[in-house]
Design a protein around this motif. Sequence first.
Motif, PDB file in Angstrom:
ATOM      1  N   ALA A 167      -0.775   8.658  -5.580  1.00  0.00           N
ATOM      2  CA  ALA A 167      -1.406   7.947  -6.149  1.00  0.00           C
ATOM      3  C   ALA A 167      -2.372   8.440  -8.228  1.00  0.00           C
ATOM      4  O   ALA A 167      -2.219   8.043  -8.224  1.00  0.00           O
ATOM      5  N   ARG A 168      -2.520  10.515  -8.173  1.00  0.00           N
ATOM      6  CA  ARG A 168      -3.204  10.905  -9.408  1.00  0.00           C
ATOM      7  C   ARG A 168      -1.780  10.776 -10.276  1.00  0.00           C
ATOM      8  O   ARG A 168      -1.429  10.525 -11.273  1.00  0.00           O
ATOM      9  N   ALA A 169      -0.554  10.832  -9.785  1.00  0.00           N
ATOM     10  CA  ALA A 169       0.340  11.178 -10.186  1.00  0.00           C
ATOM     11  C   ALA A 169       0.338   9.482 -10.917  1.00  0.00           C
ATOM     12  O   ALA A 169       1.097   9.735 -12.276  1.00  0.00           O
ATOM     13  N   SER A 170       0.810   8.667 -10.774  1.00  0.00           N
ATOM     14  CA  SER A 170       1.371   7.623 -11.152  1.00  0.00           C
ATOM     15  C   SER A 170      -0.254   6.762 -11.093  1.00  0.00           C
ATOM     16  O   SER A 170      -0.051   6.138 -11.729  1.00  0.00           O
ATOM     17  N   GLY A 171      -1.111   7.370 -11.654  1.00  0.00           N
ATOM     18  CA  GLY A 171      -2.567   6.698 -12.248  1.00  0.00           C
ATOM     19  C   GLY A 171      -3.034   5.866 -11.247  1.00  0.00           C
ATOM     20  O   GLY A 171      -4.230   4.713 -11.778  1.00  0.00           O
ATOM     21  N   SER A 172      -2.689   5.280 -10.500  1.00  0.00           N
ATOM     22  CA  SER A 172      -3.087   3.943  -9.626  1.00  0.00           C
ATOM     23  C   SER A 172      -3.359   4.396  -7.724  1.00  0.00           C
ATOM     24  O   SER A 172      -2.078   5.240  -7.504  1.00  0.00           O
ATOM     25  N   PRO A 173      -3.613   3.627  -7.232  1.00  0.00           N
ATOM     26  CA  PRO A 173      -4.087   3.770  -5.915  1.00  0.00           C
ATOM     27  C   PRO A 173      -2.900   3.084  -5.247  1.00  0.00           C
ATOM     28  O   PRO A 173      -3.094   2.977  -4.168  1.00  0.00           O
ATOM     29  N   ALA A 174      -2.212   2.251  -5.631  1.00  0.00           N
ATOM     30  CA  ALA A 174      -1.295   1.069  -4.321  1.00  0.00           C
ATOM     31  C   ALA A 174      -0.720   2.634  -3.697  1.00  0.00           C
ATOM     32  O   ALA A 174      -0.037   2.012  -3.756  1.00  0.00           O
ATOM     33  N   ALA A 175      -0.132   3.437  -4.942  1.00  0.00           N
ATOM     34  CA  ALA A 175       0.773   4.457  -3.899  1.00  0.00           C
ATOM     35  C   ALA A 175       0.453   5.002  -2.714  1.00  0.00           C
ATOM     36  O   ALA A 175       1.359   5.285  -1.525  1.00  0.00           O
ATOM     37  N   PHE A 176      -1.177   5.229  -3.283  1.00  0.00           N
ATOM     38  CA  PHE A 176      -1.887   5.519  -1.718  1.00  0.00           C
ATOM     39  C   PHE A 176      -1.753   5.187  -0.644  1.00  0.00           C
ATOM     40  O   PHE A 176      -1.700   5.028   0.664  1.00  0.00           O
ATOM     41  N   ASP A 177      -2.397   3.282  -0.850  1.00  0.00           N
ATOM     42  CA  ASP A 177      -2.362   1.936  -0.152  1.00  0.00           C
ATOM     43  C   ASP A 177      -1.307   2.110   0.783  1.00  0.00           C
ATOM     44  O   ASP A 177      -0.733   1.608   1.466  1.00  0.00           O
ATOM     45  N   THR A 178       0.320   1.941   0.119  1.00  0.00           N
ATOM     46  CA  THR A 178       1.310   1.894   0.143  1.00  0.00           C
ATOM     47  C   THR A 178       1.708   3.033   0.942  1.00  0.00           C
ATOM     48  O   THR A 178       2.262   2.110   1.959  1.00  0.00           O
ATOM     49  N   GLY A 179       1.410   4.254   1.208  1.00  0.00           N
ATOM     50  CA  GLY A 179       1.542   5.517   2.071  1.00  0.00           C
ATOM     51  C   GLY A 179       1.380   4.816   3.315  1.00  0.00           C
ATOM     52  O   GLY A 179       1.262   4.960   4.577  1.00  0.00           O
ATOM     53  N   VAL A 180      -0.075   4.649   3.392  1.00  0.00           N
ATOM     54  CA  VAL A 180      -0.650   4.070   4.539  1.00  0.00           C
ATOM     55  C   VAL A 180      -0.166   2.963   5.272  1.00  0.00           C
ATOM     56  O   VAL A 180      -0.851   3.328   6.552  1.00  0.00           O
ATOM     57  N   ARG A 181       0.084   1.794   4.783  1.00  0.00           N
ATOM     58  CA  ARG A 181       0.346   0.592   5.284  1.00  0.00           C
ATOM     59  C   ARG A 181       1.915   0.802   5.845  1.00  0.00           C
ATOM     60  O   ARG A 181       1.761   0.057   7.000  1.00  0.00           O
ATOM     61  N   GLY A 182       2.062   1.906   5.522  1.00  0.00           N
ATOM     62  CA  GLY A 182       4.105   2.619   6.031  1.00  0.00           C
ATOM     63  C   GLY A 182       3.742   3.214   7.520  1.00  0.00           C
ATOM     64  O   GLY A 182       4.541   2.550   8.423  1.00  0.00           O
ATOM     65  N   LEU A 183       2.194   4.079   7.290  1.00  0.00           N
ATOM     66  CA  LEU A 183       1.891   4.624   8.434  1.00  0.00           C
ATOM     67  C   LEU A 183       1.501   4.023   9.758  1.00  0.00           C
ATOM     68  O   LEU A 183       2.129   3.947  10.466  1.00  0.00           O
ATOM     69  N   LEU A 184       1.189   2.980   9.357  1.00  0.00           N
ATOM     70  CA  LEU A 184      -0.468   1.945  10.176  1.00  0.00           C
ATOM     71  C   LEU A 184       1.092   1.014  10.461  1.00  0.00           C
ATOM     72  O   LEU A 184       1.151   1.166  11.912  1.00  0.00           O
ATOM     73  N   SER A 185       2.079   0.816   9.968  1.00  0.00           N
ATOM     74  CA  SER A 185       3.244  -0.420  10.728  1.00  0.00           C
ATOM     75  C   SER A 185       3.760   0.558  11.577  1.00  0.00           C
ATOM     76  O   SER A 185       4.123  -0.159  12.415  1.00  0.00           O
TER      77      SER A 185
END
Length: 196
Positions: A167-185
């Motif tokens: 998220a910090r590297a991309s400047g967006s929380p979207a990368a964090f959210d994508t990883g979390v959704r993937g693990l939850l899936s």
Amino acid sequence: MYSDGMSTPERLVESTRELLWERGYVGTSPKAILERAGAGQGSMYHHFKGKPDLALTAIKRTAEELRATAERVLGGPGTPYERIEAYLLRERDVLRGCPIGRLTMDPDVIASDALRAPVDETIAWIRRRIAEIVEEGQRQGQFAPDLDGEEIGAAVLATVQGGYVLARASGSPAAFDTGVRGLLSLLARRTAVQER
């Protein structure tokens, strides 16, 4: 910045906690601590043995606060899966990163057994706590019996800490959210197998 009733030692600790999160140990100078705390020159050495002692107090407090926040979610209501899900989805300042995870990238913290200890203990505590919840879910028949709780705990930590970095590297929380959704899936698929 701080309440009028806050003592000088408290202001020093809180200032150090903030600066460690923002700048790391190396980038946190005694001068910056004193300025942020609004404390006079020499007050740090009056209340603490020096920067390492003050930093240790600040790191311990941050670690305790992080564990308490995690336990409110992990020990809260819901099924084991729902509690892990709540931990992963809880509100975070994703672009700021983790105040404990940040310290693992600081060479001076890693080189010091004393400064590293509360960081290691907190990471190990979260991993064990999640492993306990997975084992609880297995006893209840919610999680597949072949899941390894320690591995799931490590995967959750890796997802959260790696998510902060992405998220910090991309400047967006979207990368964090994508990883979390993937693990939850992935984790949800292991619960669905049990429910068939």
